[in-house]
Write a protein that holds these residues in place. Structure first.
Motif, mmCIF file in Angstrom:
data_model
loop_
_atom_site.group_PDB
_atom_site.id
_atom_site.type_symbol
_atom_site.label_atom_id
_atom_site.label_comp_id
_atom_site.label_asym_id
_atom_site.label_seq_id
_atom_site.Cartn_x
_atom_site.Cartn_y
_atom_site.Cartn_z
ATOM 1 N N VAL A 85 -22.129 5.761 66.697
ATOM 2 C CA VAL A 85 -21.472 4.451 66.798
ATOM 3 C C VAL A 85 -21.896 3.840 68.119
ATOM 4 O O VAL A 85 -21.692 4.431 69.180
ATOM 5 C CB VAL A 85 -19.940 4.584 66.745
ATOM 6 N N TYR A 86 -22.492 2.664 68.061
ATOM 7 C CA TYR A 86 -22.935 1.965 69.271
ATOM 8 C C TYR A 86 -22.482 0.528 69.245
ATOM 9 O O TYR A 86 -22.623 -0.109 68.198
ATOM 10 C CB TYR A 86 -24.471 1.978 69.369
ATOM 11 N N PRO A 87 -22.011 -0.036 70.358
ATOM 12 C CA PRO A 87 -21.695 0.612 71.621
ATOM 13 C C PRO A 87 -20.599 1.669 71.407
ATOM 14 O O PRO A 87 -19.750 1.505 70.526
ATOM 15 C CB PRO A 87 -21.200 -0.531 72.505
ATOM 16 N N ALA A 88 -20.609 2.718 72.225
ATOM 17 C CA ALA A 88 -19.690 3.828 72.049
ATOM 18 C C ALA A 88 -18.248 3.361 72.233
ATOM 19 O O ALA A 88 -17.992 2.374 72.927
ATOM 20 C CB ALA A 88 -20.032 4.925 73.053
ATOM 21 N N PRO A 89 -17.295 4.066 71.600
ATOM 22 C CA PRO A 89 -15.893 3.613 71.622
ATOM 23 C C PRO A 89 -15.308 3.418 73.021
ATOM 24 O O PRO A 89 -14.371 2.640 73.177
ATOM 25 C CB PRO A 89 -15.146 4.725 70.870
ATOM 26 N N ASN A 90 -15.841 4.064 74.055
ATOM 27 C CA ASN A 90 -15.268 3.858 75.402
ATOM 28 C C ASN A 90 -15.377 2.390 75.824
ATOM 29 O O ASN A 90 -14.458 1.830 76.431
ATOM 30 C CB ASN A 90 -15.922 4.795 76.446
ATOM 31 N N ALA A 91 -16.482 1.738 75.473
ATOM 32 C CA ALA A 91 -16.657 0.319 75.832
ATOM 33 C C ALA A 91 -15.642 -0.541 75.083
ATOM 34 O O ALA A 91 -15.055 -1.482 75.635
ATOM 35 C CB ALA A 91 -18.072 -0.134 75.503
ATOM 36 N N LEU A 92 -15.431 -0.184 73.824
ATOM 37 C CA LEU A 92 -14.491 -0.925 72.979
ATOM 38 C C LEU A 92 -13.080 -0.820 73.563
ATOM 39 O O LEU A 92 -12.359 -1.816 73.670
ATOM 40 C CB LEU A 92 -14.540 -0.290 71.587
ATOM 41 N N CYS A 93 -12.687 0.403 73.950
ATOM 42 C CA CYS A 93 -11.322 0.623 74.471
ATOM 43 C C CYS A 93 -11.077 -0.239 75.709
ATOM 44 O O CYS A 93 -10.008 -0.825 75.864
ATOM 45 C CB CYS A 93 -11.114 2.084 74.853
ATOM 46 N N ILE A 94 -12.074 -0.318 76.581
ATOM 47 C CA ILE A 94 -11.885 -1.104 77.809
ATOM 48 C C ILE A 94 -11.849 -2.599 77.483
ATOM 49 O O ILE A 94 -10.980 -3.329 77.951
ATOM 50 C CB ILE A 94 -12.989 -0.785 78.839
ATOM 51 N N ALA A 95 -12.776 -3.044 76.631
ATOM 52 C CA ALA A 95 -12.868 -4.484 76.342
ATOM 53 C C ALA A 95 -11.655 -4.991 75.557
ATOM 54 O O ALA A 95 -11.366 -6.179 75.561
ATOM 55 C CB ALA A 95 -14.147 -4.770 75.566
ATOM 56 N N GLN A 96 -10.935 -4.077 74.880
ATOM 57 C CA GLN A 96 -9.779 -4.498 74.079
ATOM 58 C C GLN A 96 -8.556 -4.794 74.920
ATOM 59 O O GLN A 96 -7.595 -5.361 74.423
ATOM 60 C CB GLN A 96 -9.397 -3.358 73.114
ATOM 61 N N ASP A 97 -8.576 -4.356 76.155
ATOM 62 C CA ASP A 97 -7.360 -4.435 76.962
ATOM 63 C C ASP A 97 -7.694 -5.095 78.306
ATOM 64 O O ASP A 97 -8.412 -4.526 79.125
ATOM 65 C CB ASP A 97 -6.839 -2.996 77.176
ATOM 66 N N SER A 183 -22.641 -16.800 81.436
ATOM 67 C CA SER A 183 -22.613 -15.437 80.898
ATOM 68 C C SER A 183 -24.005 -14.862 81.020
ATOM 69 O O SER A 183 -25.004 -15.602 81.026
ATOM 70 C CB SER A 183 -22.142 -15.430 79.448
ATOM 71 N N ILE A 184 -24.014 -13.548 81.161
ATOM 72 C CA ILE A 184 -25.305 -12.865 81.111
ATOM 73 C C ILE A 184 -25.267 -11.913 79.928
ATOM 74 O O ILE A 184 -24.295 -11.184 79.737
ATOM 75 C CB ILE A 184 -25.666 -12.138 82.429
ATOM 76 N N ILE A 185 -26.321 -11.995 79.147
ATOM 77 C CA ILE A 185 -26.457 -11.106 77.989
ATOM 78 C C ILE A 185 -27.575 -10.135 78.308
ATOM 79 O O ILE A 185 -28.646 -10.533 78.783
ATOM 80 C CB ILE A 185 -26.729 -11.930 76.723
ATOM 81 N N ALA A 186 -27.288 -8.867 78.095
ATOM 82 C CA ALA A 186 -28.270 -7.824 78.401
ATOM 83 C C ALA A 186 -28.249 -6.804 77.275
ATOM 84 O O ALA A 186 -27.278 -6.713 76.521
ATOM 85 C CB ALA A 186 -27.915 -7.148 79.724
ATOM 86 N N ALA A 187 -29.331 -6.055 77.169
ATOM 87 C CA ALA A 187 -29.383 -4.976 76.173
ATOM 88 C C ALA A 187 -29.815 -3.704 76.872
ATOM 89 O O ALA A 187 -30.652 -3.732 77.782
ATOM 90 C CB ALA A 187 -30.369 -5.316 75.059
ATOM 91 N N ARG A 188 -29.212 -2.594 76.449
ATOM 92 C CA ARG A 188 -29.627 -1.284 76.967
ATOM 93 C C ARG A 188 -29.796 -0.363 75.771
ATOM 94 O O ARG A 188 -28.965 -0.352 74.866
ATOM 95 C CB ARG A 188 -28.562 -0.734 77.915
ATOM 96 N N ARG A 189 -30.901 0.392 75.751
ATOM 97 C CA ARG A 189 -31.079 1.358 74.669
ATOM 98 C C ARG A 189 -30.784 2.756 75.194
ATOM 99 O O ARG A 189 -30.704 2.974 76.418
ATOM 100 C CB ARG A 189 -32.483 1.263 74.063
ATOM 101 N N ALA A 190 -30.622 3.697 74.258
ATOM 102 C CA ALA A 190 -30.147 5.041 74.642
ATOM 103 C C ALA A 190 -31.036 5.664 75.716
ATOM 104 O O ALA A 190 -30.553 6.338 76.618
ATOM 105 C CB ALA A 190 -30.077 5.935 73.421
ATOM 106 N N SER A 191 -32.335 5.397 75.654
ATOM 107 C CA SER A 191 -33.218 6.035 76.629
ATOM 108 C C SER A 191 -33.110 5.382 78.012
ATOM 109 O O SER A 191 -33.785 5.806 78.943
ATOM 110 C CB SER A 191 -34.658 5.982 76.124
ATOM 111 N N ASP A 236 -22.653 4.087 80.148
ATOM 112 C CA ASP A 236 -23.773 4.694 79.414
ATOM 113 C C ASP A 236 -23.967 3.914 78.102
ATOM 114 O O ASP A 236 -24.035 4.462 77.005
ATOM 115 C CB ASP A 236 -23.487 6.174 79.144
ATOM 116 N N TYR A 237 -24.028 2.621 78.263
ATOM 117 C CA TYR A 237 -23.891 1.651 77.175
ATOM 118 C C TYR A 237 -25.160 1.564 76.316
ATOM 119 O O TYR A 237 -26.269 1.605 76.839
ATOM 120 C CB TYR A 237 -23.625 0.287 77.817
ATOM 121 N N VAL A 238 -24.969 1.364 75.021
ATOM 122 C CA VAL A 238 -26.105 1.138 74.120
ATOM 123 C C VAL A 238 -25.808 -0.080 73.242
ATOM 124 O O VAL A 238 -24.788 -0.117 72.544
ATOM 125 C CB VAL A 238 -26.365 2.375 73.224
#
Ligand code: AMP
Length: 364
Positions: A85-97, A183-191, A236-238
């Motif tokens: 699951v990407y972005p991983a749930p940790n990012a979701l938890c923070i952005a939700q609150d 806003s700044i939009i960026a992308a990060r891949r797993a590597s 460690d965002y993807v």
């Protein structure tokens, strides 16, 4: 490869549209029968926490992503036990609150508005002894497009404002006297590879985004990149991330981040060498990321409440329409159009025409 998407609105729709040339298939979970993206893939029709549908999604999808941050975090966590699951749930938890999010920015030394937690009227009264008016009371969860927000102008308003929150855990934050919202939009891949788009300057009305313009060679580009890279690496965002910032005399304050493709990046469809949608898919598949370079002068206008006729939009030089296949409804984003031109004055003329057209159909 099959991509699972939680949510079947316009963002999922544009992800799917950009994924077909990459040979991707889509499976989309959405509770609404006729969500706009569901014609572009297999539709799992039901609630986000339906165990049978989640099992089917986890079984069929090679990678799962989401198009909005209010997906229940437990759902993303459950899916992450079975598949990627990407972005991983940790990012979701923070952005939700909003409280978690502001604390997270602080841990990373990223400036924000002054803020305080509010769980009762006394908390609010206490907080407003140290936060200056005007301020904004915001519910911690489920707020978007300015929903769940009340502007506080004086202490006489506090009791009524807190009543209107109906007991929802909230934060109060100082009003940031910004010159620009960007806003700044960026992308990060797993590597670990990271790419940044040129900044977007965003105009909101009633909390809803109306216009985004690409700012090429902006003086604050590097400052914004420095901020977003700290967020990406800490998580460690993807995938694609959108970080919303206030520009106050050349100093950036973080407002919030979205762990997903973002409305302020829609100009990238025609206006960048690789769109945010394609780069999100590349990132979650750990494929090489595409160039984020702007192609000339470019921007985007939202159609809210209803769209102008396709013919009226397309008669504007350099305009491209993107319809979301959604029924018109007050305050609802139903389409956007982009302008891209090599010529600066042609671009501005077309953007002005597009803005007028969008205002003529805007009902909000
Ligand atoms: P949000 O839902 O937090 O993105 O807020 C929606 C819009 O309200 C923002 O894009 C800003 O235009 C405005 N806004 C929110 N918070 C603040 C703030 N602390 N200071 C000034 N404007 C704000």
């Amino acid at each position: 490869m099959k991509i699972g998407i939680l949510g079947g609105g316009q963002l999922a729709r544009m992800l799917a549209l950009s994924g077909y040339p990459l040979g991707l298939e889509f499976i989309i979970l959405d509770p609404s029968k006729d969500a706009g993206a569901t014609r572009l893939g297999k539709h799992l029709h039901g609630q986000y926490d339906d165990p049978a549908l989640l099992a089917e999604l986890a079984e069929e999808a090679d990678v799962i992503t989401y198009e909005f941050e209010n997906v229940p975090a437990e759902v993303a966590e459950f899916l992450a036990e079975h598949t990627q699951v990407y972005p991983a749930p940790n990012a979701l938890c923070i952005a939700q609150d909003r409280l978690e999010e502001k604390n997270f920015f602080h841990q990373l030394n990223i400036p924000t508005a002054d803020f305080a937690t509010v769980n009762c009227l006394e908390d609010l009264q206490q907080a407003m002894t140290s936060i200056a008016y005007p301020a904004i009371l915001k519910s911690r969860r489920m707020g978007y497009d300015g929903k769940g927000q009340i502007v506080l102008k004086s202490s006489g308003q506090l009791a009524q404002a807190w009543d209107a929150m109906q007991g929802a855990p909230s934060i109060v934050e100082s009003f940031v006297p910004f010159q620009r919202e960007i806003s700044i939009i960026a992308a990060r891949r797993a590597s670990g590879e990271i790419v940044f788009y040129p900044l977007s300057e965003n105009i909101h009305q009633q909390g809803i985004l109306r216009v985004s313009e690409c700012c090429k060679n902006d003086a604050l580009q590097h400052q914004a990149e420095d901020v977003v890279v700290r967020v990406l690496n800490a998580l460690d965002y993807v995938g694609i991330i959108a970080l919303e910032l206030f520009d106050v005399n050349g100093k950036l304050f973080a407002n919030e981040f979205a762990p997903r493709v973002h409305n302020s990046g829609h100009w990238t469809i025609e206006g960048a060498e690789t769109s945010q949608f394609e780069n999100h898919l590349r990132a979650i598949l750990d494929l090489p990321l595409g160039s984020t370079k702007a192609r000339g002068h470019t921007g985007m206008v939202n159609f809210i409440g209803g769209a102008a006729s396709t013919e009226r939009v397309l008669e504007i030089p350099h305009a491209h329409i993107h319809l979301y296949d959604k029924d018109p409804r007050k305050g609802r984003k139903v389409a956007h159009a982009t302008i891209r031109s090599d010529d600066a004055s042609q671009y501005s003329q077309s953007l002005q025409r597009l803005l007028k057209l969008a205002q003529s159909t805007d009902d909000s």
